[in-house]
Scaffold this motif. Structure first.
Motif, PDB file in Angstrom:
ATOM      1  N   LEU A 192       0.816  -1.214   0.000  1.00 36.35           N
ATOM      2  CA  LEU A 192       0.000   0.000   0.000  1.00 36.35           C
ATOM      3  C   LEU A 192       0.850   1.265   0.000  1.00 36.35           C
ATOM      4  CD1 LEU A 192      -2.841  -0.986   2.504  1.00 36.35           C
ATOM      5  CD2 LEU A 192      -3.079  -0.609   0.048  1.00 36.35           C
ATOM      6  N   ARG A 193       2.051   1.195   0.509  1.00 37.95           N
ATOM      7  CA  ARG A 193       2.922   2.374   0.500  1.00 37.95           C
ATOM      8  C   ARG A 193       3.265   2.773  -0.933  1.00 37.95           C
ATOM      9  NH1 ARG A 193       7.887   2.009   2.678  1.00 37.95           N
ATOM     10  NH2 ARG A 193       7.847   4.130   3.532  1.00 37.95           N
ATOM     11  N   GLN A 194       3.351   1.778  -1.825  1.00 38.99           N
ATOM     12  CA  GLN A 194       3.685   2.053  -3.226  1.00 38.99           C
ATOM     13  C   GLN A 194       2.444   2.113  -4.112  1.00 38.99           C
ATOM     14  OE1 GLN A 194       6.819   2.789  -3.686  1.00 38.99           O
ATOM     15  NE2 GLN A 194       7.323   2.196  -1.579  1.00 38.99           N
ATOM     16  N   ASP A 195       1.456   1.256  -3.805  1.00 39.63           N
ATOM     17  CA  ASP A 195       0.228   1.184  -4.602  1.00 39.63           C
ATOM     18  C   ASP A 195      -0.963   1.329  -3.649  1.00 39.63           C
ATOM     19  OD1 ASP A 195      -1.860   0.717  -6.306  1.00 39.63           O
ATOM     20  OD2 ASP A 195      -1.382  -1.391  -6.681  1.00 39.63           O
ATOM     21  N   PRO A 196      -1.527   2.522  -3.522  1.00 33.37           N
ATOM     22  CA  PRO A 196      -2.607   2.740  -2.536  1.00 33.37           C
ATOM     23  C   PRO A 196      -3.876   1.935  -2.804  1.00 33.37           C
ATOM     24  CG  PRO A 196      -1.675   4.827  -3.287  1.00 33.37           C
ATOM     25  CD  PRO A 196      -1.143   3.771  -4.197  1.00 33.37           C
ATOM     26  N   THR A 197      -4.020   1.364  -3.992  1.00 33.41           N
ATOM     27  CA  THR A 197      -5.223   0.583  -4.304  1.00 33.41           C
ATOM     28  C   THR A 197      -4.916  -0.911  -4.423  1.00 33.41           C
ATOM     29  OG1 THR A 197      -4.917   0.925  -6.679  1.00 33.41           O
ATOM     30  CG2 THR A 197      -6.257   2.549  -5.505  1.00 33.41           C
ATOM     31  N   ALA A 198      -3.830  -1.371  -3.820  1.00 38.07           N
ATOM     32  CA  ALA A 198      -3.461  -2.787  -3.891  1.00 38.07           C
ATOM     33  C   ALA A 198      -4.519  -3.641  -3.193  1.00 38.07           C
ATOM     34  CB  ALA A 198      -2.093  -3.010  -3.243  1.00 38.07           C
ATOM     35  N   HIS A 199      -4.585  -4.908  -3.606  1.00 42.73           N
ATOM     36  CA  HIS A 199      -5.529  -5.859  -3.019  1.00 42.73           C
ATOM     37  C   HIS A 199      -4.798  -6.792  -2.071  1.00 42.73           C
ATOM     38  CE1 HIS A 199      -9.118  -4.919  -5.404  1.00 42.73           C
ATOM     39  NE2 HIS A 199      -8.299  -4.727  -6.421  1.00 42.73           N
ATOM     40  N   VAL A 200      -5.508  -7.245  -1.058  1.00 51.56           N
ATOM     41  CA  VAL A 200      -4.963  -8.213  -0.123  1.00 51.56           C
ATOM     42  C   VAL A 200      -5.280  -9.618  -0.615  1.00 51.56           C
ATOM     43  CG1 VAL A 200      -7.017  -8.402   1.341  1.00 51.56           C
ATOM     44  CG2 VAL A 200      -4.755  -8.763   2.340  1.00 51.56           C
ATOM     45  N   LEU A 229      -6.378 -13.343  18.308  1.00 53.71           N
ATOM     46  CA  LEU A 229      -5.617 -12.565  17.342  1.00 53.71           C
ATOM     47  C   LEU A 229      -6.235 -12.572  15.945  1.00 53.71           C
ATOM     48  CD1 LEU A 229      -1.955 -13.429  18.362  1.00 53.71           C
ATOM     49  CD2 LEU A 229      -3.205 -11.325  18.767  1.00 53.71           C
ATOM     50  N   ARG A 230      -6.958 -13.615  15.585  1.00 53.94           N
ATOM     51  CA  ARG A 230      -7.543 -13.645  14.243  1.00 53.94           C
ATOM     52  C   ARG A 230      -8.594 -12.561  14.078  1.00 53.94           C
ATOM     53  NH1 ARG A 230     -11.768 -15.337  11.368  1.00 53.94           N
ATOM     54  NH2 ARG A 230     -12.853 -15.925  13.278  1.00 53.94           N
ATOM     55  N   GLY A 231      -9.424 -12.365  15.101  1.00 52.92           N
ATOM     56  CA  GLY A 231     -10.435 -11.321  15.023  1.00 52.92           C
ATOM     57  C   GLY A 231      -9.820  -9.943  14.861  1.00 52.92           C
ATOM     58  N   ILE A 232      -8.705  -9.706  15.533  1.00 50.09           N
ATOM     59  CA  ILE A 232      -8.019  -8.419  15.391  1.00 50.09           C
ATOM     60  C   ILE A 232      -7.474  -8.264  13.979  1.00 50.09           C
ATOM     61  CG2 ILE A 232      -6.066  -7.065  16.214  1.00 50.09           C
ATOM     62  CD1 ILE A 232      -6.464  -8.319  18.949  1.00 50.09           C
ATOM     63  N   ALA A 233      -6.918  -9.337  13.426  1.00 56.28           N
ATOM     64  CA  ALA A 233      -6.381  -9.267  12.060  1.00 56.28           C
ATOM     65  C   ALA A 233      -7.476  -8.904  11.056  1.00 56.28           C
ATOM     66  CB  ALA A 233      -5.741 -10.606  11.690  1.00 56.28           C
ATOM     67  N   GLU A 234      -8.669  -9.441  11.246  1.00 49.78           N
ATOM     68  CA  GLU A 234      -9.777  -9.125  10.346  1.00 49.78           C
ATOM     69  C   GLU A 234     -10.112  -7.636  10.402  1.00 49.78           C
ATOM     70  OE1 GLU A 234     -11.277 -10.853   8.195  1.00 49.78           O
ATOM     71  OE2 GLU A 234     -11.187 -12.976   8.678  1.00 49.78           O
ATOM     72  N   ARG A 235      -9.948  -7.019  11.559  1.00 47.40           N
ATOM     73  CA  ARG A 235     -10.274  -5.592  11.690  1.00 47.40           C
ATOM     74  C   ARG A 235      -9.125  -4.701  11.244  1.00 47.40           C
ATOM     75  NH1 ARG A 235     -11.790  -5.981  17.833  1.00 47.40           N
ATOM     76  NH2 ARG A 235     -11.949  -3.708  17.721  1.00 47.40           N
ATOM     77  N   VAL A 236      -7.899  -5.240  11.252  1.00 48.33           N
ATOM     78  CA  VAL A 236      -6.743  -4.469  10.787  1.00 48.33           C
ATOM     79  C   VAL A 236      -6.800  -4.282   9.269  1.00 48.33           C
ATOM     80  CG1 VAL A 236      -4.241  -4.596  10.441  1.00 48.33           C
ATOM     81  CG2 VAL A 236      -5.209  -5.038  12.699  1.00 48.33           C
ATOM     82  N   ARG A 237      -7.229  -5.321   8.564  1.00 44.14           N
ATOM     83  CA  ARG A 237      -7.217  -5.299   7.103  1.00 44.14           C
ATOM     84  C   ARG A 237      -7.907  -4.067   6.512  1.00 44.14           C
ATOM     85  NH1 ARG A 237     -11.263  -6.413   3.892  1.00 44.14           N
ATOM     86  NH2 ARG A 237     -12.412  -6.983   5.755  1.00 44.14           N
ATOM     87  N   PRO A 238      -9.157  -3.747   6.870  1.00 44.31           N
ATOM     88  CA  PRO A 238      -9.777  -2.567   6.245  1.00 44.31           C
ATOM     89  C   PRO A 238      -9.162  -1.246   6.695  1.00 44.31           C
ATOM     90  CG  PRO A 238     -11.254  -3.525   7.883  1.00 44.31           C
ATOM     91  CD  PRO A 238     -10.112  -4.466   7.725  1.00 44.31           C
ATOM     92  N   THR A 239      -8.607  -1.188   7.903  1.00 46.83           N
ATOM     93  CA  THR A 239      -8.016   0.082   8.339  1.00 46.83           C
ATOM     94  C   THR A 239      -6.768   0.413   7.531  1.00 46.83           C
ATOM     95  OG1 THR A 239      -6.713  -1.005  10.083  1.00 46.83           O
ATOM     96  CG2 THR A 239      -8.905  -0.227  10.675  1.00 46.83           C
ATOM     97  N   LEU A 240      -6.004  -0.604   7.149  1.00 49.08           N
ATOM     98  CA  LEU A 240      -4.836  -0.353   6.309  1.00 49.08           C
ATOM     99  C   LEU A 240      -5.267   0.239   4.966  1.00 49.08           C
ATOM    100  CD1 LEU A 240      -2.808  -3.638   6.934  1.00 49.08           C
ATOM    101  CD2 LEU A 240      -2.267  -1.361   7.813  1.00 49.08           C
ATOM    102  N   ALA A 241      -6.295  -0.355   4.362  1.00 50.26           N
ATOM    103  CA  ALA A 241      -6.776   0.146   3.078  1.00 50.26           C
ATOM    104  C   ALA A 241      -7.313   1.568   3.211  1.00 50.26           C
ATOM    105  CB  ALA A 241      -7.851  -0.779   2.531  1.00 50.26           C
ATOM    106  N   ALA A 242      -7.994   1.863   4.312  1.00 56.47           N
ATOM    107  CA  ALA A 242      -8.588   3.192   4.489  1.00 56.47           C
ATOM    108  C   ALA A 242      -7.524   4.269   4.664  1.00 56.47           C
ATOM    109  CB  ALA A 242      -9.514   3.175   5.705  1.00 56.47           C
ATOM    110  N   ILE A 243      -6.410   3.946   5.296  1.00 57.11           N
ATOM    111  CA  ILE A 243      -5.334   4.927   5.448  1.00 57.11           C
ATOM    112  C   ILE A 243      -4.706   5.253   4.098  1.00 57.11           C
ATOM    113  CG2 ILE A 243      -3.038   5.305   6.425  1.00 57.11           C
ATOM    114  CD1 ILE A 243      -3.924   3.573   8.794  1.00 57.11           C
ATOM    115  N   ALA A 260       1.302   8.969   5.999  1.00 57.64           N
ATOM    116  CA  ALA A 260       0.582   7.709   5.873  1.00 57.64           C
ATOM    117  C   ALA A 260       1.552   6.565   5.573  1.00 57.64           C
ATOM    118  CB  ALA A 260      -0.472   7.813   4.766  1.00 57.64           C
ATOM    119  N   ARG A 261       2.565   6.829   4.740  1.00 52.37           N
ATOM    120  CA  ARG A 261       3.549   5.784   4.452  1.00 52.37           C
ATOM    121  C   ARG A 261       4.316   5.396   5.716  1.00 52.37           C
ATOM    122  NH1 ARG A 261       4.600   9.041  -0.465  1.00 52.37           N
ATOM    123  NH2 ARG A 261       3.643   7.946  -2.235  1.00 52.37           N
ATOM    124  N   ALA A 262       4.605   6.374   6.565  1.00 50.50           N
ATOM    125  CA  ALA A 262       5.309   6.062   7.815  1.00 50.50           C
ATOM    126  C   ALA A 262       4.448   5.189   8.725  1.00 50.50           C
ATOM    127  CB  ALA A 262       5.695   7.359   8.524  1.00 50.50           C
TER     128      ALA A 262
END
Length: 723
Positions: A192-200, A229-243, A260-262
């Protein structure tokens, strides 16, 4: 791809060897379990009974090495029961003229249908078919048949007992699945630092969810660091994309983008540390700048403290970054304390884990899965028909030729056949090469050394250990070990080893050739199913986006289960499409895409458009409002129209009707009007921006399926108005 290129690539894949080995301790444990069955049975019951016992123990042990998150003893017992049943029925049918080919056809058809349950069930079912062919040689009495079936089942029971008494890496698969999820998130943050619209990549998340479903026995013994920890990972995924997203997150260029890159770089470093700790079971080792106890000025990236040389994140991106920082600190705390309060799963049992019913209660579920595949157009049904026909044909041809060990041909066909082209042909080549080498080496040993019964049994156990050890190395090398094992095992019985060796090589070529030729004449091309996979993903992505959007108008209503269920459906549909495309790329010739009048290039553009639709839904999920937030008027109406329109478009894809989203455009215009008169807020701005992005994704889908690139005058006018 031409047939020559496809065959060349699949042959190369089949003969490729990896450097990875199975855990030597697990391989040795499986071989020891076979020895505990083989040697006593050889001493008490003779060579023929020992053959049945060893085959049962070997295949039951192989089942425990399959990719499954169920307790290994359970898999061994289940495989043993299946092996015992197939052996008993095979011996009974061998005593009735013409009955054995009929039983072979029925059992092969059932083994093919077992792929509807999953790959593990399909592989184990094919192995039971192979055991039936190897151990069933002459008609015997019902009592003797029962004895052979019993010792086959005993092999599975012994494997289960040894695994229980000698546990090795009991939670390795679950650790690997959870660690892979955090490692993928770390890589996603860097992309995401290089491609803000990358897919997971959805595969690690799907695997982690399967791994998190536990039986009550597993839940009581689960290591504390695997909780929550799995539930937290599921919630981390969309926040990364939103940033990272330039539309609803940080601006595309400028100091805020650098900020944002930092944040993304710091998050990637933290998730790498989480992945290492989960994978090894060691304490979490964060760098000093990321430790929760370090004062904020030393860890600005995850605390969002203002840097000395630039501005803070603003608006929606700042909100997402704050949520990301909180989730990562929560994950670190959960890993260090084994905190069960952090578990976030949609359906949990008494122990806080996703429910996994025992195998005894899985029978109705398995039957429903099989029943859904009993349709002529189903790939699993076609595989079952093809497998039954190939196995019986190979058996009859071997009998017609007059070979004494004719079972080798249908056994080869059964072990080679898979539901898709690439696996069938790569395994076929590997099987032929591995069998030639294995039979040649083992026959040479028998001819030169003339070993006795006990030495042959010891050599068979040694080859079993080698087969277990090379399960991850490559099918060709594993086949070398299995072929040698069968030669040594059957060497316990009478016969000329040299003549038998030539027969086995010839029958292997016969069975493999019949299998490969049958697939070429009666194929199941994945390319022809791409349209169906795309339609399923479109409908699922529309349901997911609609479920998330509806929350914005009713933030206080229960929403977790509906959103999570829609997300899982969309993720699974996308994964199935990607797998189908990967298999289709290995297929020879040019086949229809499954959509009338739509080329593969158009299909790729349509896939990109649906991917954009799903990604916007992820961004919306990242900013889900709290229960006490102000409602966003019109969001629920737009969500319902989006769900309906995508479902209708999915049906239109498969019925040669045009795909259009005029109703969604009208609903989006009404939403814009309602938002224009409402007070400004982060949630309303997110909904406004996301609705425009959703509409753009649907426009791209329309263009892709209408020939791509050339819009009508009406479409150009609408786009001009929107701009």
């Amino acid at each position: 791809m031409s047939w020559f290129a496809a065959l060349r690539d699949t042959a190369r894949t089949g003969l490729t060897l990896d450097r990875a080995l199975t855990d030597p301790k697990r391989a040795a444990r499986g071989a020891v379990a076979v020895a505990l069955v083989l040697f006593p049975t050889l001493a008490l019951g003779g060579a023929r009974l020992a053959t049945s016992a060893a085959m049962g123990a070997f295949i039951a042990g192989t089942a425990t090495f399959q990719r499954s998150f169920r307790p290994r003893p359970t898999l061994a017992v289940a495989a043993g029961i299946g092996l015992g049943t197939s052996t008993f029925l095979g011996y009974l049918a061998a005593g009735v003229t013409g009955a054995f080919p009929v039983l072979l056809a029925v059992w092969a058809f059932g083994a093919g249908l077992a792929w509807a349950i999953g790959p593990t069930a399909g592989v184990v079912a094919a192995n039971t078919l192979a055991v039936m062919l190897v151990v069933v040689q002459l008609p015997v009495s019902a009592a003797t048949a029962f004895g052979h079936g019993l010792v086959c089942a005993l092999g599975g029971a012994v494997q289960a007992a040894v695994i229980t008494l000698w546990p090795i890496g009991s939670w390795t698969a679950q650790r690997e699945a959870l660690a892979d999820t955090y490692a993928e998130l770390a890589d996603y943050a860097r992309r995401l630092r290089q491609d803000p619209t990358a897919h997971v990549d959805p595969e690690p998340f799907m695997t982690a969810r399967h791994a998190a479903a536990l039986t009550p026995w597993q839940d009581r013994r689960r290591p504390p660091e695997l909780r929550g920890l799995r539930g937290i990972a599921e919630r981390v995924r969309p926040t990364l994309a939103a940033i990272a997203d330039p539309k609803v997150g940080a601006p595309e260029e400028g100091p805020e983008r650098d900020r944002a890159r930092a944040v993304l770089a710091a998050a990637a470093e933290a998730m790498d540390a989480l992945a290492r700790a989960v994978r090894t079971g060691d304490p979490l080792q964060l760098s000093p700048s990321l430790r929760p106890g370090v004062p904020p000025p030393l860890r600005p990236a995850l605390t969002l403290a203002a840097p000395a040389d630039g501005p803070e994140l603003q608006g929606a991106s700042r909100r997402a970054a704050r949520r990301l920082a909180g989730l990562l600190r929560k994950a670190a705390d959960a890993l260090e304390r084994g905190d069960e309060d952090t578990i976030s799963t949609p359906v949990v049992g008494a122990g806080g884990a996703l429910l996994k019913p025992p195998l005894s209660r899985m029978l109705p579920v398995a039957l429903r899965a099989v029943r859904r595949q009993l349709q002529p157009h189903s790939a699993v049904f076609q595989h079952a028909v093809r497998l039954a026909g190939v196995v019986v044909l190979a058996y009859l041809l071997a009998r017609l030729v007059g070979f004494e060990h004719g079972y080798w041909a249908p056994m080869t066909a059964a072990m080679v056949m898979r539901p898709d082209f690439a696996q069938t042909y790569s395994r076929g080549v590997a099987r032929l090469a591995g069998t030639m080498v294995g039979v040649a080496v083992s026959t040479l040993v028998v001819q030169l050394a003339h070993p006795g019964e006990w030495v042959l049994a010891a050599l068979a156990v040694l080859c079993i250990g080698g087969a277990y050890l090379t399960l991850r190395t490559g099918y060709a090398l594993m086949t070398v070990c299995i072929s040698s094992y069968v030669v040594f095992l059957l060497g316990l019985q009478e016969g000329n080893p040299l003549v038998t060796a030539f027969e086995r090589v010839g029958l292997t070529f016969l069975g493999g050739s019949v299998a490969l030729l049958a697939y070429a004449l009666f194929p199941t091309w994945q390319t022809a199913r791409l349209g169906e996979r795309l339609a399923e993903w479109l409908a699922a992505a529309g349901r997911y986006a609609g479920a998330v959007l509806a929350v914005y108008e009713n933030p206080g209503a229960p929403r977790g289960r509906e959103v999570r269920s829609a997300l899982l459906d969309s993720r699974e549909a996308r994964s199935e499409l990607l797998q189908a495309m990967q298999r289709a790329d290995a297929e020879p010739g040019r086949h229809a895409s499954g959509l009338p009048g739509v080329s593969r290039r158009q299909l790729d553009r349509a896939r990109a458009a649906v991917g954009h639709l799903g990604r916007v839904a992820v961004l919306l999920e990242a900013h889900l409002p709290t229960a006490d937030a102000e409602p966003v008027p019109g969001a629920a109406e737009f969500a319902e129209e989006l769900r309906l329109a995508t479902a209708l478009a999915a049906a239109a894809l498969l019925t040669e009707r045009p795909v259009e989203f005029d109703s969604v455009r009208e609903a989006q215009a009404r939403l814009e009007e309602r938002l224009a008169g409402a007070p400004a807020s982060v949630q309303r701005e997110v909904v406004r921006t996301s609705s425009r992005l959703l509409l753009q994704a649907l426009k791209d889908l329309e263009r892709a399926l209408r020939g791509g690139g050339s819009a009508t005058a009406e479409q150009r006018a609408q786009e001009s108005t929107a701009r």
